[in-house]
Design a protein around this motif. Sequence first.
Motif, PDB file in Angstrom:
ATOM      1  N   ALA A   1      -2.922  -4.786   2.432  1.00 26.22           N
ATOM      2  CA  ALA A   1      -1.513  -4.396   2.335  1.00 26.22           C
ATOM      3  C   ALA A   1      -0.723  -5.005   3.491  1.00 26.22           C
ATOM      4  O   ALA A   1      -1.145  -4.951   4.639  1.00 26.22           O
ATOM      5  CB  ALA A   1      -1.386  -2.878   2.359  1.00 26.22           C
ATOM      6  N   VAL A   2       0.427  -5.606   3.166  1.00 27.81           N
ATOM      7  CA  VAL A   2       1.267  -6.182   4.219  1.00 27.81           C
ATOM      8  C   VAL A   2       2.413  -5.248   4.570  1.00 27.81           C
ATOM      9  O   VAL A   2       3.122  -5.450   5.546  1.00 27.81           O
ATOM     10  CB  VAL A   2       1.834  -7.553   3.804  1.00 27.81           C
ATOM     11  CG1 VAL A   2       0.715  -8.570   3.707  1.00 27.81           C
ATOM     12  CG2 VAL A   2       2.601  -7.470   2.506  1.00 27.81           C
ATOM     13  N   VAL A   3       2.585  -4.221   3.755  1.00 27.06           N
ATOM     14  CA  VAL A   3       3.626  -3.232   4.016  1.00 27.06           C
ATOM     15  C   VAL A   3       3.153  -1.928   3.374  1.00 27.06           C
ATOM     16  O   VAL A   3       2.431  -1.943   2.382  1.00 27.06           O
ATOM     17  CB  VAL A   3       4.995  -3.721   3.473  1.00 27.06           C
ATOM     18  CG1 VAL A   3       4.886  -4.203   2.057  1.00 27.06           C
ATOM     19  CG2 VAL A   3       6.070  -2.656   3.575  1.00 27.06           C
ATOM     20  N   LEU A   4       3.526  -0.806   4.002  1.00 31.73           N
ATOM     21  CA  LEU A   4       3.064   0.480   3.481  1.00 31.73           C
ATOM     22  C   LEU A   4       4.246   1.353   3.089  1.00 31.73           C
ATOM     23  O   LEU A   4       5.281   1.343   3.754  1.00 31.73           O
ATOM     24  CB  LEU A   4       2.239   1.233   4.537  1.00 31.73           C
ATOM     25  CG  LEU A   4       0.895   0.655   4.966  1.00 31.73           C
ATOM     26  CD1 LEU A   4       0.245   1.565   6.003  1.00 31.73           C
ATOM     27  CD2 LEU A   4      -0.033   0.488   3.775  1.00 31.73           C
ATOM     28  N   LEU A   5       4.065   2.101   2.015  1.00 31.51           N
ATOM     29  CA  LEU A   5       4.968   3.210   1.704  1.00 31.51           C
ATOM     30  C   LEU A   5       4.238   4.478   2.115  1.00 31.51           C
ATOM     31  O   LEU A   5       3.013   4.549   2.026  1.00 31.51           O
ATOM     32  CB  LEU A   5       5.290   3.253   0.209  1.00 31.51           C
ATOM     33  CG  LEU A   5       5.901   1.989  -0.385  1.00 31.51           C
ATOM     34  CD1 LEU A   5       6.201   2.208  -1.868  1.00 31.51           C
ATOM     35  CD2 LEU A   5       7.176   1.634   0.340  1.00 31.51           C
ATOM     36  N   GLY A   6       4.998   5.482   2.560  1.00 38.52           N
ATOM     37  CA  GLY A   6       4.343   6.664   3.102  1.00 38.52           C
ATOM     38  C   GLY A   6       4.895   7.968   2.564  1.00 38.52           C
ATOM     39  O   GLY A   6       5.918   8.000   1.895  1.00 38.52           O
TER      40      GLY A   6
ATOM     41  N   GLY B   1       0.849  -1.197   0.000  1.00 41.35           N
ATOM     42  CA  GLY B   1       0.000   0.000   0.000  1.00 41.35           C
ATOM     43  C   GLY B   1       0.877   1.237   0.000  1.00 41.35           C
ATOM     44  O   GLY B   1       1.971   1.226   0.560  1.00 41.35           O
ATOM     45  N   TYR B   2       0.420   2.296  -0.644  1.00 41.54           N
ATOM     46  CA  TYR B   2       1.211   3.531  -0.688  1.00 41.54           C
ATOM     47  C   TYR B   2       0.271   4.677  -0.392  1.00 41.54           C
ATOM     48  O   TYR B   2      -0.576   5.000  -1.207  1.00 41.54           O
ATOM     49  CB  TYR B   2       1.846   3.660  -2.078  1.00 41.54           C
ATOM     50  CG  TYR B   2       2.911   4.738  -2.249  1.00 41.54           C
ATOM     51  CD1 TYR B   2       3.221   5.646  -1.243  1.00 41.54           C
ATOM     52  CD2 TYR B   2       3.620   4.832  -3.448  1.00 41.54           C
ATOM     53  CE1 TYR B   2       4.201   6.609  -1.434  1.00 41.54           C
ATOM     54  CE2 TYR B   2       4.606   5.793  -3.643  1.00 41.54           C
ATOM     55  CZ  TYR B   2       4.888   6.682  -2.630  1.00 41.54           C
ATOM     56  OH  TYR B   2       5.850   7.635  -2.825  1.00 41.54           O
ATOM     57  N   TYR B   3       0.335   5.236   0.820  1.00 36.95           N
ATOM     58  CA  TYR B   3      -0.444   6.467   1.053  1.00 36.95           C
ATOM     59  C   TYR B   3       0.412   7.630   0.609  1.00 36.95           C
ATOM     60  O   TYR B   3       1.285   8.088   1.298  1.00 36.95           O
ATOM     61  CB  TYR B   3      -1.036   6.588   2.460  1.00 36.95           C
ATOM     62  CG  TYR B   3      -0.162   6.527   3.696  1.00 36.95           C
ATOM     63  CD1 TYR B   3       0.579   5.404   4.023  1.00 36.95           C
ATOM     64  CD2 TYR B   3      -0.153   7.593   4.601  1.00 36.95           C
ATOM     65  CE1 TYR B   3       1.329   5.350   5.197  1.00 36.95           C
ATOM     66  CE2 TYR B   3       0.585   7.554   5.780  1.00 36.95           C
ATOM     67  CZ  TYR B   3       1.339   6.431   6.056  1.00 36.95           C
ATOM     68  OH  TYR B   3       2.071   6.384   7.204  1.00 36.95           O
ATOM     69  N   VAL B   4       0.089   8.067  -0.597  1.00 38.96           N
ATOM     70  CA  VAL B   4       1.003   8.925  -1.341  1.00 38.96           C
ATOM     71  C   VAL B   4       0.469  10.356  -1.397  1.00 38.96           C
ATOM     72  O   VAL B   4      -0.729  10.588  -1.477  1.00 38.96           O
ATOM     73  CB  VAL B   4       1.203   8.354  -2.771  1.00 38.96           C
ATOM     74  CG1 VAL B   4      -0.122   8.216  -3.500  1.00 38.96           C
ATOM     75  CG2 VAL B   4       2.170   9.184  -3.588  1.00 38.96           C
ATOM     76  N   ALA B   5       1.382  11.309  -1.315  1.00 34.40           N
ATOM     77  CA  ALA B   5       1.006  12.711  -1.534  1.00 34.40           C
ATOM     78  C   ALA B   5       1.038  12.957  -3.038  1.00 34.40           C
ATOM     79  O   ALA B   5       1.993  13.494  -3.569  1.00 34.40           O
ATOM     80  CB  ALA B   5       1.970  13.640  -0.800  1.00 34.40           C
ATOM     81  N   ALA B   6      -0.013  12.502  -3.729  1.00 32.22           N
ATOM     82  CA  ALA B   6      -0.027  12.630  -5.191  1.00 32.22           C
ATOM     83  C   ALA B   6      -0.425  14.033  -5.615  1.00 32.22           C
ATOM     84  O   ALA B   6      -0.064  14.497  -6.688  1.00 32.22           O
ATOM     85  CB  ALA B   6      -0.982  11.611  -5.803  1.00 32.22           C
ATOM     86  N   THR B   7      -1.197  14.713  -4.777  1.00 31.15           N
ATOM     87  CA  THR B   7      -1.537  16.107  -5.056  1.00 31.15           C
ATOM     88  C   THR B   7      -1.232  16.916  -3.799  1.00 31.15           C
ATOM     89  O   THR B   7      -0.988  16.361  -2.741  1.00 31.15           O
ATOM     90  CB  THR B   7      -3.027  16.268  -5.409  1.00 31.15           C
ATOM     91  OG1 THR B   7      -3.802  15.786  -4.306  1.00 31.15           O
ATOM     92  CG2 THR B   7      -3.403  15.490  -6.641  1.00 31.15           C
TER      93      THR B   7
END
Lengths: 399, 362
Positions: A101-106, A38-44
């Motif tokens: 998600a088993v691992v997250l990117l932040g 999973g990636y909770y990303v600052a896309a905007t």
Amino acid sequence: MGKELKSWLYRCTAAVALGAFSFGATGAASAADDITIGYYVAATGELAPYDSEPGARCMVDIINDKGGVLGGKKLKLIAKDMKGDPALSATVAQELIDEGAVVLLGPPTDTTLIPGGQIAAQSQIPVLSVGSTQVQWPAAVPEVGYLVPYGDNASASAVAEWAIAQGYKTAYLLVSHDIGSYSLVTPQYFGDAFEHLGGKVLGQLNWNFGTNDYSPQVTEIKNLNPRPDVVFAAWIMPDGGVFARQMKAAGLDMPILGTDGLDDPSLIEVGGEGANLVTFGTHGFDSEGSTLKSFYDECKKRDFTVQNIFFGLAGEAVEVIRLAIEKAGSAEPAAINAAIKELENVKGVTTDSMTFKDRGGVPLKELAIVGVRDGKPTLIQRILPKYVADGATKWAVTK
Amino acid sequence: MTALLSQLGLGRQSLFGSLMLAALVVLIGLIVMAVAEKAQIRVANVFFVNLILVFGLQITMGNSNVANLGHITFTGVAAYVVGILVLPLAIKATGIPNAPFGLAEVLIHFVPAAMIAVVFSTALAFITGLVLTRQTGIAYTIATLALLVIVHTVLTNWVDLTRGPIAMYGIPIRANTVSLMLIAGACAIVARLFRDSRWGLQLRASGEDVLGAEASGVSVRTLRLVAWTLSGFVLSIGGVMYAYMVGTINPKSFYFDAVFLTLAMLILGGMRSVSGAVVGAVIVTLGTELMRWLEGAPVIFGGKMPQIFGLTGFFLGVVIVLFMALRPDGLVGDEELDEMARRLWRERRTKGAKEQAQESET
């Protein structure tokens, strides 16, 4: 009047129906064998330049094309925009975990990382920040929080080490409250390392991000007696370029030092002649034959656009996950988390050596000292800092 | 009780309407708790905090009809006060070891801390209100904006107390859907009763015509001060709940983004009524969620949508422009929902009676 109500009711119903639709339909189920990142990303939003969903996606594609992990399992990336909002960051992290998600990117700041990280910590799911260099983040959620980049304390120390090696003895620090801990604390790390290695900090000045005129600071530096050998600030662009241009215009041929905020192609244009004064420590340099260069080339072949160094760091984050999964021999969150803590001297994307073992979530990495010379960004040396200023803060919120 | 109510100029209908509105808010919470998943419950929690803020904004802006851009000031102050008071000592020792007034050694229970924060921030609202309510029209709006900037600058630069731009984290999470929906319901009652009270009515009159209201003996300045302070009170409660919900605060959380989001909710729903605040908050929240779902490349009717980040901001912009163009008074307009229902019921009855009369004539 009845018509008005009818149209009003109609609108309400439509809105509720749409909402229900969105509530009812969550993400499609993944194939049973896929390992979900999973990636909770600052896309905007304003943090968007310091995060890179395409970089992570490209690396996932490359790994899957090479046969995946654990003898054939595929990686799957789900990215969700959290818009730089702390409250939304927690919601999005929860959604990603619910979707398996088993691992997250932040995202790249402690404010936006921590709310999601606290949720992930409950299930031992590791969270790797793609762009943050703030050592405060792993300190806050020490069991599962990691940086993929080095900490600001390491880059500032590396720059200090380089400056001392060049024979510079005195430095002036420029401090700003405007860009989080980056612009506030990084100069302190530099000062700590510079003095530890035998230099002397003569004093410090304040600056404000977005001012676009640094003549007060330049004049003050010009009038200093004695003048420092170098100035250091945690610049970001375009301000770093403006400052360099104004220093040059004032006739001050003084080295201007900084860290990765200056690592942007616009520095040359904005800084003009002054850009040649600039030297900074950063994550990597895509020189011919480097891993970073071949990653960029491979991704360009796959129609990705490489924006900046965070593309490489996002790829590196996925690579760290792959290494940890292979090392653990399992895709269970707790196993991956334990394996990350054991990674030692592994090859990344931006660097040839990174170590997570005994580092408290902040990897020790070989980084690059880059300077503008003759109007071109030039790799000056690769360096693993001998002394790293103490960046440990013990602001742990979870046990 | 009845005497008190009539003293305030409140009839039974106001009481009934405010309770209905509170019940509606609580009902939303109950529905969410019954059906929603963990992540959606978080969405609902954020919704309730925003709803409290929109109620606070409605009290000043809705009644006095003058734009207010500084309301989030009190939310931020209350959130920081409560954060500083409840932060565990171990965290304070490394995070804000040099906090002034001996605050680094202070730790109090989360309920009194919340009360202190609300009282402090409301007092700040009163004091700033003394100055602000001397302004009128655009000068007042700009002054509220200036207040926001001043307080933001203090929060960002008083590093010893607030950690400055670095996140203040470790605030214990104490808010849940139940407490949030109950508090939001209570705030709905406060806002509605104020709107319908003698003062609210006079303030609304001044919103239509300042000179006319003053000539009729309405003390506009005093009423604006009352509204500003009451609004500060509700907004402070929102700030405390935000801190207890997210656990991590930063000066940026209480700046333009929050101002414009809550403004958009209020204007969309209709700022002249408290029901409008609820309707606006519901629609913006649902719409934003819908856009977030579309952003995530969902499969619709068997076809996979592309991943498009940024739809949410686009949606908010478009909706506001459309509403300003087509329905400048907002969805609900001037009436509260119960008033609207009553009116329509009455109209239907008169219409029915007329038809009957016509039938009997023929």
